[in-house]
Design a protein around this motif. Sequence first.
Motif, PDB file in Angstrom:
ATOM      1  N   ASP B 314       0.791  -1.322   0.030  1.00  0.00           N
ATOM      2  CA  ASP B 314      -0.068  -0.033  -0.078  1.00  0.00           C
ATOM      3  C   ASP B 314       1.129   1.275  -0.092  1.00  0.00           C
ATOM      4  O   ASP B 314       1.801   1.688   0.924  1.00  0.00           O
ATOM      5  N   TYR B 315       0.726   1.901  -1.050  1.00  0.00           N
ATOM      6  CA  TYR B 315       1.681   3.201  -1.366  1.00  0.00           C
ATOM      7  C   TYR B 315       0.902   4.425  -1.046  1.00  0.00           C
ATOM      8  O   TYR B 315       1.095   5.408  -0.744  1.00  0.00           O
ATOM      9  N   ASP B 316      -0.583   4.368  -0.867  1.00  0.00           N
ATOM     10  CA  ASP B 316      -1.519   5.375  -0.943  1.00  0.00           C
ATOM     11  C   ASP B 316      -1.761   5.592   0.722  1.00  0.00           C
ATOM     12  O   ASP B 316      -2.898   5.301   1.191  1.00  0.00           O
ATOM     13  N   ARG B 317      -1.003   6.530   1.198  1.00  0.00           N
ATOM     14  CA  ARG B 317      -0.976   6.659   2.648  1.00  0.00           C
ATOM     15  C   ARG B 317      -0.861   8.141   2.701  1.00  0.00           C
ATOM     16  O   ARG B 317       0.431   8.611   3.097  1.00  0.00           O
ATOM     17  N   PRO B 318      -1.591   8.783   2.956  1.00  0.00           N
ATOM     18  CA  PRO B 318      -1.632  10.352   2.784  1.00  0.00           C
ATOM     19  C   PRO B 318      -0.917  10.997   4.202  1.00  0.00           C
ATOM     20  O   PRO B 318      -0.449  11.991   3.957  1.00  0.00           O
ATOM     21  N   HIS B 319      -0.960  10.293   5.291  1.00  0.00           N
ATOM     22  CA  HIS B 319      -0.331  10.761   6.444  1.00  0.00           C
ATOM     23  C   HIS B 319       0.978  10.383   6.372  1.00  0.00           C
ATOM     24  O   HIS B 319       1.595  10.750   7.638  1.00  0.00           O
ATOM     25  N   SER B 320       1.343   9.432   5.800  1.00  0.00           N
ATOM     26  CA  SER B 320       2.729   8.793   6.031  1.00  0.00           C
ATOM     27  C   SER B 320       3.779  10.035   6.147  1.00  0.00           C
ATOM     28  O   SER B 320       3.832  11.059   5.413  1.00  0.00           O
ATOM     29  N   LEU B 321       4.874   9.556   6.842  1.00  0.00           N
ATOM     30  CA  LEU B 321       6.025  10.612   7.001  1.00  0.00           C
ATOM     31  C   LEU B 321       6.781  10.741   5.623  1.00  0.00           C
ATOM     32  O   LEU B 321       7.664  11.332   5.592  1.00  0.00           O
ATOM     33  N   GLY B 322       6.553   9.695   4.892  1.00  0.00           N
ATOM     34  CA  GLY B 322       7.183   9.680   3.648  1.00  0.00           C
ATOM     35  C   GLY B 322       8.028   8.403   3.482  1.00  0.00           C
ATOM     36  O   GLY B 322       7.671   7.407   3.700  1.00  0.00           O
ATOM     37  N   MET B 323       9.146   8.470   2.854  1.00  0.00           N
ATOM     38  CA  MET B 323      10.101   7.244   2.483  1.00  0.00           C
ATOM     39  C   MET B 323      11.333   7.585   3.455  1.00  0.00           C
ATOM     40  O   MET B 323      11.753   8.677   3.285  1.00  0.00           O
ATOM     41  N   MET B 324      11.751   6.529   4.122  1.00  0.00           N
ATOM     42  CA  MET B 324      13.318   6.604   4.474  1.00  0.00           C
ATOM     43  C   MET B 324      14.295   6.292   3.664  1.00  0.00           C
ATOM     44  O   MET B 324      15.515   6.348   4.005  1.00  0.00           O
TER      45      MET B 324
END
Lengths: 129, 486, 445
Positions: B314-324
């Motif tokens: 699941d890439y669709d994560r509007p609240h995600s802090l992003g990618m590390m």
Amino acid sequence: MTTVKEDRLYAKTHEWVEVEGNVAAIGITDFAQDQLGDLVYAEAEPVDIDVEIDDLVGSVESVKMASDLYSPVAGKIIESNESIEDAPEQINEDAFGTWFVKIEMSDPSQLDGLMDAEAYKKFCEEESA
Amino acid sequence: MTMLKDTPLIFTKGSKSFKSSYIRPLDVEMPDLAAYYGDSYRAELPDMPNVDEITAIRHYTNLSNKNFSVEVGTYPLGSCTMKYNPKVNEDMAALPGFANLHPYQACETVQGSLELLHDLELQLNDLTGMDAFTFQPAAGAHGELTGILLIKAYHEDKGHTKRDTIIIPDAAHGTNPATAAMAGYKVREVKSNEHGLVDLDALAEVLGDDVAGLMLTNPNTLGLFDCNIDRITQMVHDCGGLCYYDGANLNPIMMQARPGDMGFDCVHLNVHKSLSTPHGGGGPGAGPVGCKDFLEKYLPRPVVVKEDDGYTLDYDRPHSLGMMRSFIGSFGVLVRTYAYMLRNGVEGLKEVSEGAVANARYIMERVKDYYHLAYDEDCMHEFVISSAWQKEKYGIDTNDIAKRLIDYGFHPPTVYFPLIVHEAMMIEPTETETWRDLDALAQALIDIAKECESNPELVKGAPHGTPIARPDETRAAKDQILTCTD
Amino acid sequence: MTAYLPMGREERREMLASVGVDLDHLFDSIQESQRLKNTDFSGLQKEGVSEFEVVERLTALANLNKRTDDYDSYLGAGFYDHYQPAAVKHLISRTEYLTAYTPYQAEISQGTLQAIFEWQSYISRLSGMDVSNASMYDGASAAAEAALMACREKRLYKVFVSAGMHPEYIETIETYCHAAGVEVEVGALNEAGQTVEFPAEKGYAAFMVQSPNFYGVVEDLSLVVEKAHATGALAAASCDLISLALLQRPGDLGVDIVTGEAQALGIPMSFGGPGVGYMAVTQKLLRKMPGRIAGETVDRDGKTSYVLTIQAREQHIRRERATSNICTAQALMATSATIWLALMGSSGIRDVAEQSAAKALYLQEKLLATGLFENTYDSPVFREFALTAKGDLDLNKLNQDLLAEKIFGGLVVDDNRWLLAVTEKKSKQAMDKFVETVVRLAKAQ
């Protein structure tokens, strides 16, 4: 036994200050260089930077330790000693003869907060104990 | 037998006429690449030797013989958990069905890998008392940063703009303050009390409405479990901060106690410590980060999700802090982790922890009359002794004792850490050592303590018979020879 | 099941009793209220299983996957399928490399330290930079660390990033920069797929590009250097190491910071990791560089030795004032890449680079000749290129249909662009069959 010079003022973070008119030269004390051991790197902040009290004005590194120099006074850096970068060992050899930066002070009364030689000697004894 | 040979740099080897032949001959027409790339084209070959295979193999084999490793002997490097790295895990990670997967393959073609990650997430939830995990972080410090950014994302989402400070105990690893600084936080230190634990009064003083969170290792870097942990996390929560558990020292409490039950909100694990994946001479590790439900939406993307018809990313994560980092994570390392979790189960992990604590306690009891014990408390998986006595009486440094241990066939412990103990030696034997191994290590430490008195020069001159001894670090830092210039 | 414990509980009890400790009181410092009581677990089984059952379970999972050595794959986009000589795996499986820690004790770590020193040397030579560190986690986090490093050096808190960088690299840069309070401005590519428009005003710590970029296009690094330096910014490039065996070295063109992913040096793709990032900089920036660094010195008898050096930058000394929190690198993967470089040699890596370029051009031409696509960007590419679907060709459906033919098609970007990569491993025969299959499936749509 490390030395302390009578004609300087001292900060608790082991910087010495030599005042000439409105200009303060800043370096690290003999006690500090002794604690750090053989220095492998030293750096002074460049000219034309405005500094407040406790702003970074230089840094030194030995193999196992790193330490930053903080300005005991506010003002503007008017001279920066670039020679220490190429030869940090001069600080080990003559800590009181090697200044990092010269600062044109904006408020010389800030010097009142520093220690004199006598007070600094005591301060170092307490730190070593 | 192992012969230690001089190994000049690979750049001194090779021949003018040798050319490697590992790849198939070109079977399409070679275009005029010089014309095609124009100014970007480089006519010269790379400045690298052409070395035949047997020369290269001997070079890197002879080099490897100059390394100490877990399979050579006891490696009691405190805080690093140098336990045995099971062989079967290596084989599993190398299975073509895991090794030969491109990260952008369609999810339907990587169901086995996604199922593995999903299962592993459930296992790690069980292990830590968390509700969800990300597998992106590539190492412990990377996990720390991810954990602190979770806390940051939470406060930003809630509009807590004033919270700009992270609380860190004075005994913490250097990575903790470095991580907080990378995340844009100020660091406020909290002192340890006379038992080596967080001083609750000191904690109360540093807490306030500017605190974003607390970073804590428990057991701490002295190897002591903080019995006040419930109160500590409660105090931080009461002031509106979150609690981050540094999983560096999880090994002694696996399935005995869980960060989630202690009140922590998020956690990173060093799978290369507690969960047996090899250290590789300094990586690759993996630092999965777990969190409670309320932080789940901030986890980096992508995350593995189980749906009715299989597993997806699941890439669709509007609240995600992003990618590390890029892609899903260090999957090859996580395969090894999963194999270890399966092999042990709840009861196995519980006994791993018991073994880790028992072995450390045993050595501590055996050596504590010979070295100053920094904190005379019941240790968990590691303990800190000090050579302050030896330093004062015989002028022998911790470093000398560490080097002398090499002569006895052991890797030295972690030295000069934690910083709050002078001349510190931090010893962590791990659970995979036998009673006989432990006796040998304890006896070596005792013998060295005696040598400090009877033959101090022998200790100061250690190690003897290693490929090199006491390299000049000052010269290295000054000369700055960092690449081969031949 | 106590798989890896050499002692049973009774022996442990006896051992502890011999020093006056009771096994049943080992965990007394954990208060009763904090002890784990839950026995209802969703993932862990109560008991462990035998080694055989582990092999059985993991093999079954691995067999559920479709593999790149079984399917014909055209996926790239940051991870590439280059050949790894058999000797590499054998050497890095040696326990002395595999099961050692970070080389703190130089006397018993010369193997790892010299291997790192050789890695640094190879990276310097390929990139044309003065110094390299011991490696980074991956290409994306290395680029993010480069952004932060530039900000430390320039004391400016804004970076310009080309839209031609890998989208996940851009996102990683954004994550790191957001945390550190650094502004990220993403600049567009021109019609030829190159970064030519840069900010003209001061205030940026770095201009960052990738070459070859995400679409395989070779960027003009001299232009980046010129534009960056004109505004006082540093020039930072993320570069593929294999391409540097064939193309101008960023260091020779004046780039200040070079980073990238080194997985392409024969490291198995492993579903995205572990690979290994690299970072190389000019001498001037050495002290601002994060990560471990190995250096040469002599020991007390004058013997050449290698040690971790210039450590005062690092977290264990500087704590919150460190250049980064990074402590480990990807030492084993860096060693793997180093051995790959040693085995391939100068001529070998050049062959790999030339073949990858030649085969990509062959496939590009063949696919364009089908009339189904047009070139997304008409610029020189390396190993990888983007095509835009003409008409109503549905690339997602095409990829889906290709799967049934045991082919992993290219990566679909924004629904109408197809990003395809080939390496020296790809045969002409496979590519010809691939093109035929594409034509057949496209017609059937």
